[in-house]
Design a protein around this motif. Structure first.
Motif, PDB file in Angstrom:
ATOM      1  N   LYS A 198       0.853  -1.195   0.000  1.00  0.00           N
ATOM      2  CA  LYS A 198       0.000   0.000   0.000  1.00  0.00           C
ATOM      3  C   LYS A 198       0.880   1.233   0.000  1.00  0.00           C
TER       4      LYS A 198
ATOM      5  N   SER B  87       0.592   5.347   0.359  1.00  0.00           N
ATOM      6  CA  SER B  87      -0.291   6.451   0.737  1.00  0.00           C
ATOM      7  C   SER B  87       0.556   7.547   1.370  1.00  0.00           C
TER       8      SER B  87
ATOM      9  N   ASP C  78      -5.119   6.088   5.990  1.00  0.00           N
ATOM     10  CA  ASP C  78      -5.110   6.965   4.817  1.00  0.00           C
ATOM     11  C   ASP C  78      -5.590   6.184   3.602  1.00  0.00           C
TER      12      ASP C  78
ATOM     13  N   SER D 235      -5.362   4.921  -0.166  1.00  0.00           N
ATOM     14  CA  SER D 235      -4.230   4.520  -0.997  1.00  0.00           C
ATOM     15  C   SER D 235      -4.144   5.356  -2.274  1.00  0.00           C
TER      16      SER D 235
ATOM     17  N   CYS E 268      -2.565   0.485  -4.413  1.00  0.00           N
ATOM     18  CA  CYS E 268      -2.610  -0.700  -3.560  1.00  0.00           C
ATOM     19  C   CYS E 268      -2.484  -1.915  -4.466  1.00  0.00           C
TER      20      CYS E 268
ATOM     21  N   ARG F 277      -4.265  12.711  -5.014  1.00  0.00           N
ATOM     22  CA  ARG F 277      -3.433  11.765  -4.268  1.00  0.00           C
ATOM     23  C   ARG F 277      -2.136  11.425  -4.991  1.00  0.00           C
TER      24      ARG F 277
END
Length: 511
Positions: free
Chosen positions: A395, A397, A403, A405, A408, A472
């Motif tokens: 993962k 993050s 949190d 991902s 993943c 992200r």
């Protein structure tokens, strides 16, 4: 106990709070536990921070009587738990904790004072509830690492975590304070004869309309109710749907709650002729915590992802089936279960069908569920114990704990000799759905697990995925780090000189 039906009259929500049976009616079915505590009961110790289950300021403990008549408790985020889900249970908040110490500060509270574990104090009630739950579920003090994992759902922005973890350890050094759940169990016993819940309340998102909340307790009643109300919203843990209420102010319509169906809260093991567990069947009501802890016990390589999956209060409420059914492309369960070769048992009325998970997702937030159909259980084949079988989960993050991902991944390969004969690579965050990397798997099959095969697999990833850029991660970051995860997998599992965990994982080495 009468099974609920679409025309059954509404009755109040009944649960135990402050040692008394509470009967609540006339409020919206989408009222959260936090709203009821603060606005109706004026129990303002429980705080609202994020209203989405991220910060833990609203942490409470929900207790109930299990099938053996024993007290069971868990921490949950009250900000996203709908009030009707408390029906038949007990609610404990920070105001209740001193009662376990005869009206004095509980050892967890006293330790926070002595260790200077509170500064502005806003997050402190949530920490108290998580620490109290830890105290009640452990006879011996956990390690600092385990303490940090238990507090992962509680954020503090000013004190810092060192004195809070210190307090968590110090509370076990004080004379033991016994919590007697007998009065709560006696109060809960008065609720066991009540009918299955059908509750109707005003819908604040649609003035003049009402929402009906159904909570059946048997599988048959649930199947009939779902067949009668195919458009109703299915609710399990509420860790996703709760945000539709608190953040998006959406109308849910009628709700069917799965949390009261005992038959959906079981994990069944499938064993081969030698007695070896080869698969798990996880009911739709099984929490993420129970499902992942059981899975990690069978596949130790999944332990880190289990502990990094959301937070304890979220895992205590959310379900594995719900995490799969909501179809999020960044849910952490789907990539790992794709690598395991999982299937879903789907039900509509009395009919059942089994669908491989890699056929379930059709497009972004769209699945193969038919109208009136629902996920009854998840079937998880387990990797064999043969030397050539390896499984890993990764993962990426921005925060280590609690949190979402950016990427993943779950990887499973099986080798015969030095040749890869089986490969399943599940990915999340790389496309509109969680999916397997078919081109990359093809680049592995029939080849030896060596550097040349690794390079071919890395190159094939761009045929499987063209990730998007969002808040992200960028497209380039996702593709580059996905290739790097393949490299890490190779370095950890190559036949010659595989790297040990302390050479690839900073956190375990640090602990």
């Amino acid at each position: 106990m009468s099974a609920p039906n679409a025309s059954q009259p509404s009755r109040p929500i009944r649960f135990v709070h402050r040692g008394q049976v509470q009967e609540v009616s006339g409020v919206p079915a989408t009222t959260t536990v936090l709203q009821w505590l603060r606005e109706a009961m004026h129990c303002t110790g429980t705080k609202e921070g994020c209203a989405e289950g991220d910060c833990g300021a609203c942490t409470v403990v929900v207790g109930e009587c299990d099938a053996q008549g024993q007290w069971q408790q868990r921490t949950v985020n009250s900000c996203i738990q709908l009030l009707p889900t408390l029906d038949g249970k007990a609610l404990l908040t920070v105001e209740d904790v001193p009662q376990a110490s005869g009206g004095q500060l509980h050892p967890c509270q006293d330790a926070l004072v002595q260790c200077h574990g509170s500064q502005c104090g806003f997050c402190t009630p949530g920490f108290v509830m998580s620490l109290w739950h830890l105290y009640e579920t452990h006879e011996q003090p956990p390690s600092r690492g385990d303490m940090a994992d238990a507090l992962a759902g509680n954020l503090c922005r000013c004190t810092g975590y060192r004195p809070i973890v210190d307090a968590g350890q110090q509370m076990f050094e004080a004379p033991r304070v016994a919590f007697d759940p007998a009065p709560l169990l006696q109060a809960l016993a008065t609720l066991t004869t009540q009918s299955d819940l059908v509750y109707e309340g005003p819908d604040p998102a649609q003035p003049g309309q009402t929402t009906r909340f159904y909570a059946p307790t048997t599988l048959e009643a649930l199947a009939r109710l779902r067949a009668d109300l195919p458009q109703a919203r299915l609710l399990a843990g509420g860790t996703d749907i709760g945000l539709w209420v608190t953040k998006q102010f959406r109308a849910l319509g009628d709700v069917i709650y799965l949390g009261g169906v005992a038959a959906l809260q079981t994990i069944q093991t499938v064993q081969d002729a030698s007695g070896q567990t080869v698969a798990l069947e996880v009911g739709a009501g099984v929490t993420l915590e129970d499902a992942w802890s059981t899975l990690a016990a069978q596949v130790p390589a999944l332990r880190e992802l289990w502990l990094r999956f959301a937070s304890p209060p979220v895992r205590h409420a959310g379900t594995l089936a719900g995490n799969l059914a909501n179809g999020s492309p960044i849910g952490d369960s789907a990539p790992i279960l794709l690598a395991l070769g999982a299937s879903l048992v789907l039900r509509r009325g009395e009919a059942e069908r089994v669908l491989p998970l890699d056929h379930f997702y059709l497009d972004y937030m769209r699945s193969d569920l038919q109208p009136g159909e629902w996920v009854q259980s998840v079937r998880l084949p387990l990797p064999t114990a043969t030397p050539g079988t390896v499984m890993r989960a990764y993962k990426l993050s921005k925060r280590r704990d609690s949190d979402i991902s950016a990427v993943c991944a779950g990887f499973h390969i099986r080798m015969e000799g030095d040749t890869i004969v089986e490969a399943r690579l599940g990915w999340g965050g790389m496309a509109a759905t969680a999916k397997r990397a078919s081109h990359t798997e093809a680049a592995l099959l029939g080849r030896p697990w060596n550097d040349s095969t690794l390079q071919a697999a890395r190159a094939a990833l761009s045929q499987d995925f063209q990730p998007m850029t969002d808040l992200r991660a960028t497209q380039d970051y996702r593709l580059r780090t996905a290739r790097n995860l393949l490299t890490r997998f190779y370095l950890e599992t190559r036949p010659l000189d595989p790297l040990s965990a302390d050479r690839t994982q900073i956190w375990p080495a640090h602990v």
